[in-house]
Design an enzyme around this catalytic site. Structure first.
Site, PDB file in Angstrom:
ATOM      1  N   ASP A 254      37.325  42.877  36.202  1.00  0.00           N
ATOM      2  CA  ASP A 254      37.308  41.666  37.006  1.00  0.00           C
ATOM      3  C   ASP A 254      36.287  41.886  38.114  1.00  0.00           C
ATOM      4  O   ASP A 254      36.217  42.980  38.697  1.00  0.00           O
ATOM      5  CB  ASP A 254      38.678  41.385  37.627  1.00  0.00           C
ATOM      6  N   HIS A 303      42.141  44.266  42.118  1.00  0.00           N
ATOM      7  CA  HIS A 303      41.220  43.597  43.035  1.00  0.00           C
ATOM      8  C   HIS A 303      41.193  44.325  44.387  1.00  0.00           C
ATOM      9  O   HIS A 303      42.226  44.564  45.003  1.00  0.00           O
ATOM     10  CB  HIS A 303      41.541  42.113  43.198  1.00  0.00           C
ATOM     11  N   CYS A 407      39.224  35.578  47.724  1.00  0.00           N
ATOM     12  CA  CYS A 407      39.501  35.370  46.297  1.00  0.00           C
ATOM     13  C   CYS A 407      39.149  33.957  45.841  1.00  0.00           C
ATOM     14  O   CYS A 407      38.647  33.762  44.728  1.00  0.00           O
ATOM     15  CB  CYS A 407      40.980  35.621  46.005  1.00  0.00           C
TER      16      CYS A 407
END
Length: 423
Positions: A254, A303, A407
């Protein structure tokens, strides 16, 4: 047939053959010559066209719509995600490994269906307000296309429904004048890139570089089907041992597991980003950029930007609950390490995909302006003591979908140049 019939006609037939042959020869010769000349002209034109195209595909940095080297230069353009049509992902092994046990019944009950509609409606309103405030601050805002995430899709290896296009930071990363699409690791996010293609194609037509990382098959081999998750203690042990739900079967990552500081980009091995994915990024970005792997005392890494958020040149927010194992690297380079205050989000507020530490998941508009949650007063005071103006926006309901300001955005263009902050 024409020649046979003419031969049967005697001398007149032979003359006819000679006449037809000569006429046909002249006709063919002329056609070949004209075609050759036309081809030469077309080739010359193509060469000129290709030469012109070559010049057009490398715009000057000031002309490129995509240009961003770090997390804090003055922000000019940003992509902001959408909460519309968001669906709860099916409760698969990779989702289970990335969520907290108290929410597992929620996924088991609602997987494949919409998030609670009232909550979703509030999140949509909050993000619209966030977009309006960004525009008032002089930032151009782009939005992904609305997508029906309820559609079931099937590949040779799995079937799933979608998730959302709420978090562009998860799927897109801008490095210089290049925008990179991450391959992702959740099956429910396999086709998430489709929501952003209209925007990316526009940037590409206007001169930006566009790269799509190798798409994983997301076959069963990518996941540890026997990944043992019973408690937070289990997660701590597994993370300390370097064990994650994703294997090294194929590259996956990601984009939100990478954070930029000019020539140096920091990445973590997480539940959704494997070493092969990091290595792909390292090779792809070399030699202009250096990709460093850093790690944290984190039982559920996914993340990096609510754990280690770089807010200025040589300045980083470092989560006290998830200390960085390589923090001396930054101290030796003269960086300022800031410990953010404990978040004050209520215990009963649903955080289906994240932790309370979204309080530090802020978006820098420049070195002196930061977008921060309107409810997080201690975090606001921290920034004010640093001489940074806080732009307060309430996105508490949007937090429930798994992200804070960082985000929910992907900074496409910041006014700045490539520099080194670690040497």
């Amino acid at each position: 047939m024409l020649r046979v019939r003419c031969l049967r006609g005697g001398s007149r037939g032979a003359e006819a053959v000679h006449y037809i042959g000569s006429r046909l020869g002249r006709t063919l010769t002329g056609w070949v010559q004209r075609t050759f000349q036309s081809t030469q002209a077309a080739t010359a034109s193509s060469r000129n066209s290709f030469a012109a195209d070559d010049k057009a595909t490398e715009p000057l940095p000031k002309d490129c719509p995509v240009s961003s080297y770090n997390e804090w230069d003055p922000l000019e353009e940003v992509i902001v995600g959408r909460a519309e049509n968001a669906r709860v992902p099916p409760f698969t092994i990779e989702v289970k490994a990335n969520t907290y046990e108290k929410y597992w019944p929620f996924y088991q009950k609602h997987g494949g269906h919409y998030f609670p509609k009232d909550h979703l409606k509030k999140a949509v309103t909050e993000i619209e307000e966030m977009c309006n405030i960004l525009k008032m601050e002089g930032v151009t805002v782009r939005r992904p296309d609305p997508i029906d995430w309820s559609l079931k899709y099937k590949t040779p290896d799995f079937e799933s429904t979608g998730l959302y296009s709420a978090m562009p930071r998860d799927i897109l990363i801008v490095v210089g004048n290049e925008i990179i699409e991450a391959p992702m690791a959740w099956r429910s996010r396999f086709f998430e890139y489709r929501a952003y293609r209209s925007i990316i194609k526009d940037y590409f037509h206007r001169g930006a570089k566009w790269t799509t990382a190798p798409k994983p098959t997301m076959a069963d081999e990518l996941y540890d089907r026997d990944y043992p998750i019973h408690s937070v203690e289990d997660r701590h042990k597994l993370a300390a041992q370097g064990k994650f739900v994703t294997t090294e079967f194929e590259p996956c990552f990601d984009a939100a597991d990478f954070i930029r500081a000019g020539k140096d980009i920091f990445a973590q091995r997480s539940q959704v980003t494997n070493y092969l994915g990091i290595e792909w990024m390292r090779r792809h970005l070399a030699p202009d950029y250096r990709v460093h792997i850093i790690s944290f005392k984190d039982p559920n890494p996914m993340h990096i930007d609510a754990t280690f958020n770089i807010i200025g040149p040589g300045t980083v927010l470092s989560n006290p609950d998830r200390p960085c194992h390589q923090i001396d690297l930054f101290k030796k380079a003269g960086w300022t390490i800031i410990t953010p205050p404990t978040p004050i989000i209520p215990d009963d507020h649903p955080l289906w995909m994240s932790s309370k530490w979204l309080s530090m998941n802020v978006l820098m508009l420049d070195e002196k302006r930061v977008m921060v949650d309107a409810n997080e007063v201690p975090t606001q005071k921290m920034f004010e003591k640093l001489g940074i103006t806080t732009i307060k926006v309430n996105i508490r309901n949007a937090n429930s979908l798994g992200g804070g300001f960082h985000c929910w955005t992907c900074d496409v263009r910041r006014r700045g140049t490539l520099q080194s902050y670690l040497d």
